[in-house]
Design a protein around this motif. Structure first.
Motif, mmCIF file in Angstrom:
data_model
loop_
_atom_site.group_PDB
_atom_site.id
_atom_site.type_symbol
_atom_site.label_atom_id
_atom_site.label_comp_id
_atom_site.label_asym_id
_atom_site.label_seq_id
_atom_site.Cartn_x
_atom_site.Cartn_y
_atom_site.Cartn_z
ATOM 1 N N TRP A 100 -22.920 6.446 5.935
ATOM 2 C CA TRP A 100 -21.784 6.620 5.028
ATOM 3 C C TRP A 100 -20.645 5.667 5.406
ATOM 4 C CZ3 TRP A 100 -16.655 8.118 5.411
ATOM 5 C CH2 TRP A 100 -16.018 8.447 4.203
ATOM 6 N N VAL A 101 -20.347 5.599 6.699
ATOM 7 C CA VAL A 101 -19.304 4.684 7.176
ATOM 8 C C VAL A 101 -19.699 3.245 6.893
ATOM 9 C CG1 VAL A 101 -18.131 3.789 9.227
ATOM 10 C CG2 VAL A 101 -18.424 6.257 8.933
ATOM 11 N N ASP A 102 -20.962 2.933 7.137
ATOM 12 C CA ASP A 102 -21.457 1.578 6.894
ATOM 13 C C ASP A 102 -21.298 1.189 5.427
ATOM 14 O OD1 ASP A 102 -22.644 -0.800 7.718
ATOM 15 O OD2 ASP A 102 -24.662 -0.117 7.219
ATOM 16 N N SER A 103 -21.488 2.160 4.521
ATOM 17 C CA SER A 103 -21.414 1.892 3.082
ATOM 18 C C SER A 103 -19.990 1.675 2.594
ATOM 19 C CB SER A 103 -22.042 3.051 2.299
ATOM 20 O OG SER A 103 -23.414 3.141 2.544
ATOM 21 N N TYR A 104 -19.021 2.348 3.211
ATOM 22 C CA TYR A 104 -17.664 2.331 2.671
ATOM 23 C C TYR A 104 -16.628 1.620 3.539
ATOM 24 C CZ TYR A 104 -19.195 5.617 -0.908
ATOM 25 O OH TYR A 104 -19.834 6.200 -1.976
ATOM 26 N N ILE A 105 -17.021 1.141 4.703
ATOM 27 C CA ILE A 105 -16.054 0.572 5.640
ATOM 28 C C ILE A 105 -15.269 -0.590 5.057
ATOM 29 C CG2 ILE A 105 -17.730 -1.005 6.675
ATOM 30 C CD1 ILE A 105 -14.869 0.851 8.479
ATOM 31 N N LEU A 106 -15.882 -1.355 4.150
ATOM 32 C CA LEU A 106 -15.198 -2.530 3.598
ATOM 33 C C LEU A 106 -14.043 -2.161 2.671
ATOM 34 C CD1 LEU A 106 -17.535 -5.521 2.726
ATOM 35 C CD2 LEU A 106 -15.723 -5.373 4.402
ATOM 36 N N LEU A 107 -14.058 -0.961 2.097
ATOM 37 C CA LEU A 107 -12.970 -0.572 1.195
ATOM 38 C C LEU A 107 -11.649 -0.429 1.951
ATOM 39 C CD1 LEU A 107 -14.822 1.950 -1.163
ATOM 40 C CD2 LEU A 107 -14.256 -0.448 -1.592
ATOM 41 N N PRO A 108 -11.570 0.392 3.025
ATOM 42 C CA PRO A 108 -10.317 0.441 3.787
ATOM 43 C C PRO A 108 -10.015 -0.875 4.498
ATOM 44 C CG PRO A 108 -12.018 1.743 4.867
ATOM 45 C CD PRO A 108 -12.539 1.380 3.519
ATOM 46 N N PHE A 109 -11.069 -1.586 4.937
ATOM 47 C CA PHE A 109 -10.865 -2.883 5.586
ATOM 48 C C PHE A 109 -10.151 -3.853 4.649
ATOM 49 C CE2 PHE A 109 -12.441 -7.264 6.020
ATOM 50 C CZ PHE A 109 -11.999 -7.569 7.303
ATOM 51 N N SER A 110 -10.556 -3.864 3.380
ATOM 52 C CA SER A 110 -9.949 -4.771 2.399
ATOM 53 C C SER A 110 -8.474 -4.440 2.179
ATOM 54 C CB SER A 110 -10.714 -4.690 1.071
ATOM 55 O OG SER A 110 -12.040 -5.101 1.227
ATOM 56 N N ILE A 111 -8.158 -3.161 2.139
ATOM 57 C CA ILE A 111 -6.761 -2.748 1.956
ATOM 58 C C ILE A 111 -5.917 -3.181 3.147
ATOM 59 C CG2 ILE A 111 -5.227 -0.755 1.736
ATOM 60 C CD1 ILE A 111 -7.523 0.664 0.248
ATOM 61 N N VAL A 112 -6.438 -2.952 4.349
ATOM 62 C CA VAL A 112 -5.711 -3.353 5.567
ATOM 63 C C VAL A 112 -5.545 -4.864 5.606
ATOM 64 C CG1 VAL A 112 -5.829 -3.450 8.090
ATOM 65 C CG2 VAL A 112 -6.451 -1.336 6.894
ATOM 66 N N LEU A 113 -6.602 -5.608 5.290
ATOM 67 C CA LEU A 113 -6.535 -7.069 5.307
ATOM 68 C C LEU A 113 -5.506 -7.576 4.302
ATOM 69 C CD1 LEU A 113 -7.620 -9.790 6.304
ATOM 70 C CD2 LEU A 113 -9.430 -9.628 4.556
ATOM 71 N N PHE A 114 -5.428 -6.930 3.140
ATOM 72 C CA PHE A 114 -4.457 -7.328 2.120
ATOM 73 C C PHE A 114 -3.037 -7.264 2.674
ATOM 74 C CE2 PHE A 114 -1.445 -5.964 -1.197
ATOM 75 C CZ PHE A 114 -1.515 -7.047 -2.061
ATOM 76 N N PHE A 115 -2.701 -6.169 3.319
ATOM 77 C CA PHE A 115 -1.342 -6.020 3.840
ATOM 78 C C PHE A 115 -1.091 -6.926 5.042
ATOM 79 C CE2 PHE A 115 -1.603 -2.007 1.440
ATOM 80 C CZ PHE A 115 -0.418 -2.124 0.723
ATOM 81 N N VAL A 116 -2.123 -7.172 5.845
ATOM 82 C CA VAL A 116 -1.966 -8.098 6.977
ATOM 83 C C VAL A 116 -1.656 -9.502 6.461
ATOM 84 C CG1 VAL A 116 -3.195 -9.290 8.834
ATOM 85 C CG2 VAL A 116 -3.398 -6.816 8.597
ATOM 86 N N LEU A 117 -2.442 -9.982 5.486
ATOM 87 C CA LEU A 117 -2.204 -11.311 4.922
ATOM 88 C C LEU A 117 -0.858 -11.375 4.208
ATOM 89 C CD1 LEU A 117 -5.747 -12.130 3.444
ATOM 90 C CD2 LEU A 117 -4.697 -13.096 5.497
ATOM 91 N N LYS A 118 -0.489 -10.294 3.569
ATOM 92 C CA LYS A 118 0.785 -10.258 2.847
ATOM 93 C C LYS A 118 1.967 -10.356 3.810
ATOM 94 C CE LYS A 118 2.722 -7.948 -1.163
ATOM 95 N NZ LYS A 118 2.589 -9.198 -1.943
#
Length: 506
Positions: free
Chosen positions: A466-484
Motif C-alpha cells: 500500500w505504501v509502495d503504491s501511494y508514496i509518490l503522492l505525498p512525495f510530489s506534494i512535498v517536492l512541490f513546496f520544496v522547489l517553490k
C-alpha cells in the motif's frame, strides 16, 4: 528559478520552416536552449513511438498481470489505452506548438508554476528509471537461463557499461538502432499472434482446438473487480513511453512530422497492447503454475504458451526475442530519462551540471545519472525478480498517472492563457480534438486512477504494498513546496504566461 522573459516573435527560439528545409545542406540544427542535435528522421521518431518502448514489461512483466485473469488483462489494457489516447491528444497540441522536448517540465514552468513543472518532470524521470531497472532485471534473469555460472550482478554490470557507451555516440546512431530493433519487435509480436491463432484452432499436431476455453476454465477473473484494478498499475507502466514524441521533438529534424508519429500510437494501442491481452489470455490460463511460481526469474506468457503447445525448445527463441526487446527498451529508457533531466536542469529544477552536452549533443552527465539509477535492479539478488518487479512497478504506475493528468492540465492552462492574452485559437499550429472536454476528461480519469490503483491492497490490508503504491503522492506534494521555497516561484498568471519562447512557427 523562473523562465527568462518572453521574446518577440522575431526572436522566438523555434525551428521555422526555412531552417527545417535548409537542414538538407546542414547536418545539424542546434536547439538554442539545450544544444541538442536535430538528427532524428521522421522514420526514427515514427518507430520510436510505435514500438521503441515495447520491452520486457509487456513481454515478461505481463505474466504478473495475467495472474488476475484474461478479462482483467483485456479491460486493464483497454481502459488505460483509452486514457493514453486522450492524453496524447493534449500532448500533440503542446509538442506541435512547442517542439523543444521540454513539455513535462518546461511548459509546466511556463503556464502553471515552475515548482509544478519541476514535480512533473521529476515524476516522469522516476517512471523511466524504474522501468530501466526492471529492464536490467529482466535481461540479467534471462541471460542466467543460458549461463547460470555468471552471477546476476555480473550480467547487470556488463550491460550497464555497454549501454552507457552506446548512448555517447549521439542521437542519430540511437535513432537508427531503434528503427531496426523496433522493426524486429513488431515482426516478433506479429509472429506470436499467428502462432496463437494456429494453436487455439488446433493447428498444432497433438493439440486439440480450444479457442477461448481458458476464459471459462479457470475463468475470466481471478478475484472479481479487484483483479481489474490490480491490472491498472501494470498497464500504465506498459503504456509509458507513448509520450516519447514529446522528448524526441527537441532532436527531430522536422517537427511537422510529429502528428503522424503520434497517430501511430493509436495503431500501437490496438495492434500491440490489445492484441497481446487477447492472445495471452487465450493461450495461458491464469492459474498456470509457471505464472504463480515464486522463483528468481519471471516467465514470459509467450514462453509458457509455446511450452504448453509442446515445443519446449521454443523458450530459447522467445528468450532471444525478449533480449532484443530489452536492448531496445533500455536504450530508450536512458534516452528519455537523460533528456528529462536535461530539461529539468535547463529550468533550474535540477543541478546545472546535468545540462552539459558533448560534441554529439549528448547530455553525458544526465546519461550517467539515469543509467546509475538502473542499478536499482540489483535488488533482484535478494528479493527475486517477481518481487523486485512488483515493488518497482507500483512506484512507476502512479507516476504515470501524475504525468498524464498534468499533460491534460497543461493543455487547459495553455489554451486559457492563449485566450487571456487575446490570441486567436486559429493561429495555433495544432488545436486538438474536442477542447476542453477531452483534456478535462483525461485529467479527471488520471486523478481517479492514481487514487484507486492501490485499492487491491486494502482488503486484506498489505501495508508494504500500500505504501509502495501511494508514496509518490505525498512525495510530489512535498517536492512541490520544496522547489517553490528554494526557487521562490510563483503561480503563473494567465495573462503573464510566456507563450512565445520556443513556439514553432511554420
Amino acid at each position: 528559478m523562473l523562465l527568462s522573459k518572453s521574446k518577440s516573435p522575431e526572436d522566438v527560439i523555434s525551428t521555422p520552416v526555412e531552417s527545417l528545409e535548409s537542414s538538407k545542406s546542414s547536418p545539424y540544427i542546434p536547439d538554442d536552449n539545450t544544444n541538442l542535435k536535430r538528427e532524428l528522421k521522421p522514420r526514427h521518431t515514427s518507430f520510436l513511438s510505435l514500438a521503441g518502448i515495447i520491452g520486457p514489461g509487456i513481454l515478461v512483466g505481463a505474466s504478473l498481470a495475467l495472474k488476475n485473469g484474461p478479462l482483467s488483462l483485456l479491460l486493464g489494457f483497454s481502459i488505460i489505452g483509452i486514457v493514453a489516447m486522450i492524453m496524447m491528444q493534449s500532448l500533440i497540441v503542446l509538442i506541435m506548438n512547442y517542439p523543444t522536448g521540454g513539455v513535462f517540465s518546461s511548459l509546466g514552468c511556463r503556464v502553471v508554476d515552475p515548482a509544478y513543472g519541476g514535480v512533473v518532470g521529476w515524476c516522469y524521470f522516476i517512471v523511466f528509471v524504474t522501468v530501466l531497472a526492471n529492464e536490467y532485471n529482466t535481461t540479467a534473469a534471462l541471460l542466467q537461463f543460458w549461463g547460470p555460472q555468471v552471477p546476476l550482478y555480473g550480467y547487470i554490470l556488463m550491460f550497464w557499461v555497454a549501454f552507457l557507451g552506446f548512448q555517447f555516440l549521439g542521437v542519430g546512431v540511437f535513432g537508427e538502432a531503434e528503427f531496426w530493433l523496433a522493426s524486429l519487435k513488431i515482426i516478433g509480436i506479429f509472429a506470436f499472434y499467428i502462432f496463437s491463432i494456429v494453436y487455439m484452432s488446433g493447428g498444432i499436431k497433438g493439440q486439440p482446438a480450444f479457442g477461448f476455453h481458458y476464459w471459462n476454465d479457470p475463468g475470466a477473473l481471478a478475484n472479481g473487480f479487484k483483479s481489474v484494478v490490480a491490472t491498472f498499475v501494470y498497464a500504465s507502466t506498459f503504456y509509458s513511453g507513448s509520450e516519447i514524441p514529446a522528448i524526441a521533438a527537441a532532436e527531430s529534424k522536422d517537427p511537422r512530422s510529429l502528428p503522424s508519429v503520434v497517430r501511430n500510437t493509436v495503431f500501437r494501442i490496438i495492434f500491440i497492447y490489445i492484441g497481446i491481452a487477447i492472445f495471452y489470455g487465450a493461450t495461458v490460463p491464469y492459474n498456470d503454475e509457471t505464472l504463480n511460481a515464486n522463483t528468481k526469474a519471471l516467465q514470459s506468457p509467450m514462453s509458457i504458451a509455446i511450452k504448453r503447445a509442446g515445443w519446449n525448445g521454443g523458450a530459447h527463441l522467445i528468450n532471444a526475442f525478449i533480449i532484443v526487446t530489452c536492448i531496445s527498451a533500455i536504450n530508450s529508457s536512458i534516452f528519455i530519462g537523460s533528456r528529462t533531466l536535461l530539461h529539468l536542469a535547463n529550468e533550474g529544477q535540477a543541478p546545472k551540471l546535468l545540462k552539459t552536452v558533448n560534441k554529439h549533443g549528448v547530455p553525458y552527465f544526465a546519461v550517467i545519472l539515469t543509467n546509475a539509477f538502473g542499478l536499482i535492479s540489483l535488488m533482484n539478488i535478494s528479493t527475486g525478480a517477481a518481487n523486485a518487479y512488483n515493488y518497482i512497478v507500483n512506484i512507476s504506475g502512479v507516476a504515470v498517472f501524475i504525468v498524464w493528468g498534468s499533460v491534460c492540465f497543461y493543455h487547459i492552462r495553455f489554451r486559457q492563457a492563449w485566450a487571456a492574452q487575446g490570441r486567436d485559437a486559429n493561429d495555433l499550429t495544432h488545436k486538438g480534438l474536442w477542447y476542453p472536454y477531452l483534456p478535462i476528461a483525461g485529467m479527471t480519469l488520471n486523478i481517479f486512477l492514481a487514487l484507486i490503483q492501490g485499492w487491491s491492497y486494502f482488503k486484506p490490508f498489505q501495508a508494504k504494498d500500500w505504501v509502495d503504491s501511494y508514496i509518490l503522492l505525498p512525495f510530489s506534494i512535498v517536492l512541490f513546496f520544496v522547489l517553490k521555497i528554494v526557487n521562490k516561484t510563483k503561480w503563473v498568471k494567465l495573462h503573464e504566461a510566456d507563450l512565445d519562447t520556443g513556439r514553432f512557427v511554420g
